[in-house]
Design an enzyme around this catalytic site. Structure first.
Site, short mmCIF file in Angstrom:
data_model
loop_
_atom_site.label_atom_id
_atom_site.label_comp_id
_atom_site.label_asym_id
_atom_site.label_seq_id
_atom_site.Cartn_x
_atom_site.Cartn_y
_atom_site.Cartn_z
N LYS A 1 42.98 41.82 47.18
CA LYS A 1 43.59 42.70 46.15
C LYS A 1 42.53 43.17 45.16
O LYS A 1 42.54 44.32 44.71
CB LYS A 1 44.73 41.96 45.43
CG LYS A 1 45.94 41.74 46.35
CD LYS A 1 47.08 41.08 45.63
CE LYS A 1 46.88 39.60 45.42
NZ LYS A 1 47.53 38.69 46.33
N ASP B 1 48.37 41.91 52.75
CA ASP B 1 48.47 40.65 51.99
C ASP B 1 49.91 40.45 51.51
O ASP B 1 50.43 39.34 51.54
CB ASP B 1 47.51 40.67 50.79
CG ASP B 1 47.79 39.50 49.86
OD1 ASP B 1 47.62 38.35 50.32
OD2 ASP B 1 48.23 39.72 48.71
N ARG C 1 54.09 33.48 54.18
CA ARG C 1 53.52 32.17 53.83
C ARG C 1 54.43 31.42 52.86
O ARG C 1 54.60 30.21 52.95
CB ARG C 1 52.13 32.36 53.17
CG ARG C 1 51.05 32.77 54.17
CD ARG C 1 49.79 33.20 53.44
NE ARG C 1 49.27 32.21 52.54
CZ ARG C 1 48.60 32.48 51.41
NH1 ARG C 1 48.37 33.74 51.06
NH2 ARG C 1 48.16 31.52 50.64
N HIS D 1 40.52 37.98 37.02
CA HIS D 1 41.70 37.52 37.75
C HIS D 1 41.97 36.08 37.37
O HIS D 1 41.08 35.23 37.43
CB HIS D 1 41.48 37.61 39.27
CG HIS D 1 42.67 37.08 40.02
ND1 HIS D 1 43.78 37.85 40.27
CD2 HIS D 1 42.94 35.86 40.53
CE1 HIS D 1 44.68 37.12 40.91
NE2 HIS D 1 44.20 35.91 41.07
N1 URA Z 1 47.73 34.22 44.52
C1 URA Z 1 47.53 35.15 45.47
O1 URA Z 1 47.36 36.32 45.16
N2 URA Z 1 47.52 34.75 46.76
C2 URA Z 1 47.69 33.48 47.15
O2 URA Z 1 47.64 33.19 48.33
C3 URA Z 1 47.91 32.52 46.15
C4 URA Z 1 47.92 32.92 44.84
#
Ligand code: URA
Length: 421
Positions: free
Chosen positions: A183, A157, A164, A79
């Site tokens: 994730k 999320d 957010r 990631h």
């Molecule tokens: N990438 C993500 O997947 N989530 C975040 O909160 C910030 C960057």
């Protein structure tokens, strides 16, 4: 008082939320039972007060379990926290798959300055990420490398991140860490390497902030049974020289075919591949990666993967990019002191390589190719970049030139891998 009002009061006063409260609030919000204004108030309290490790872990678990969960315990994944010209997935993952560590990757499209892996791969004619679960699993078994769309993974999320994004609550270490790991946990790979970027083109602006996030990502992953490690890599300058979808696939193919590419790209791609093989328990990881590069096995694996997902392998060797090209020249002579990733990315965005809103259509052949790197000596009028595409070329030129700093003194480039953990 409702559970969310109690949670807001607790957090506001610096208290700690129980796992059951976190679960009730997160699932209630995802089902649409808790209004945005209450969730935003709670997120702001979390942003200001922080969360303990136990709260962060509870949030990660509930978000990971909020939608479908996959399980690929033998697979490796990486990631990246998002960077400019970041083609590590396209370069490191075919290498590790060629060395016997299978990869099951779920990816997204890009929004804002950083491109998505799926957008990049879609510049290959015919290639698709639209795979049924059965086809996805069969491809992992058969060739050990698959990239599919992330779809409805961790829907909690997705809902919370969207809120957010518009309420000033993205920049919270606990919220970022739980969002990323939820994730990855839902994707289910057993071994994970986090490439946390630090610099102007990255989310975390300093190596120290990036290290703090990297530590949290590794710790949360371990708590959820995932073997993980992390690198902190530089993102003051773009990775490699290509920024833009087809341009980045071209540069990745060049690397896998053993053709010359900028040293930073070769170093980060190789380092990520070696770390993933280490996590998977492959003996002599560095030697394995070198042999996969020297023999062309990494490129063959990439071609096999492209063909399996409907892509035209013959197009890979000379992937089409926009035929409309403008060369940008150095305004003065001297040494390149900076070629700022953020400014270059904004130029590429103007040309159509990225989306400013979800509805924007990309020009997959558009982007920027950097012709000089930090430390290079240039004379006035030397070409420093090529811009591909027909949209907003004047604005893109101004942004790319604005990103370039040329000074009178020699400059020593900084290392590309800044930290390892
Ligand atoms: N990438 C993500 O997947 N989530 C975040 O909160 C910030 C960057």
């Amino acid at each position: 008082m409702s559970v969310v009002q109690e949670a807001i009061e607790t957090k506001k006063l610096g208290g700690e939320l129980s796992a059951s409260t976190i679960e009730a609030v997160v699932l209630g919000y995802t089902r649409g039972e808790i209004p945005d204004y209450q969730m935003a108030a709670l997120l702001m309290a979390i942003r200001l007060v922080g969360m303990s490790y136990d709260e962060t872990l509870a949030l990660t678990s509930v978000m990971a379990n909020s939608g479908p969960r996959y399980s690929f315990p033998d697979c490796v994944d990486k990631h990246s926290t998002g960077g400019v010209g970041d083609k590590v997935t396209l370069t490191a993952l075919p290498l590790v798959a060629a060395c016997g560590a299978p990869v099951a990757k779920l990816s997204g499209r890009g929004l804002g300055i950083t491109g998505g892996t799926i957008d990049k791969l879609e510049s290959i004619p015919g290639w698709t990420a639209d795979l049924s679960e059965e086809r996805f699993r069969a491809q992992v078994e058969r060739i050990g490398l698959v990239v599919g769309g992330a779809g409805e993974l961790a829907p909690a999320d997705k809902a919370i991140y969207a809120l957010r994004d518009t309420t000033g609550t993205v920049d919270s270490l606990a919220l970022i860490g739980s969002s990323i790991v939820s994730k990855k946990a839902a994707t289910g790979s057993g071994h994970l390497l986090y490439d946390v970027k630090a610099g102007s083109g990255a989310f975390m602006k300093t190596p120290a902030a990036a290290r703090e996030l990297a530590e949290l990502l590794v710790r949360l992953s371990a708590s959820l049974g995932i073997k993980a490690s992390a690198l902190v890599t530089d993102m003051d300058a773009a990775l490699g020289s290509a920024i833009g979808n087809a341009l980045e696939v071209r540069e990745s193919v060049a690397f896998l075919r053993g053709e010359p590419v900028p040293a930073d790209l070769a170093e980060v791609a190789t380092d990520v591949a070696v770390r993933l093989l280490e996590l998977h328990g492959v003996s002599d990881p560095a030697g394995s990666v070198r042999r996969a590069l020297d023999s062309g096995a990494g490129y063959e694996k990439f071609a096999e993967f492209v063909a399996a997902q409907g892509g035209d392998v013959d197009a890979l060797v000379d992937l089409p990019v926009s035929s409309s090209v403008r060369v940008v020249s150095a305004p003065a002579g001297g040494f390149v002191a900076a070629f700022d990733a953020l400014g270059v990315a904004q130029g590429a965005l103007e040309l159509g390589a990225g989306r400013q809103t979800k509805e924007d259509t990309l020009d997959l052949g558009a982007g920027v190719e950097l012709l000089v790197r930090v430390g290079d000596e240039v004379s006035a009028g030397d070409p420093v970049a090529r811009l591909y595409g027909t949209r907003s070329v004047d604005r893109a030129t101004a942004l790319v030139l604005g990103a370039l700093t040329i000074g009178p003194d020699p400059v020593t480039p900084t290392p590309h891998v800044l930290d390892r953990l």
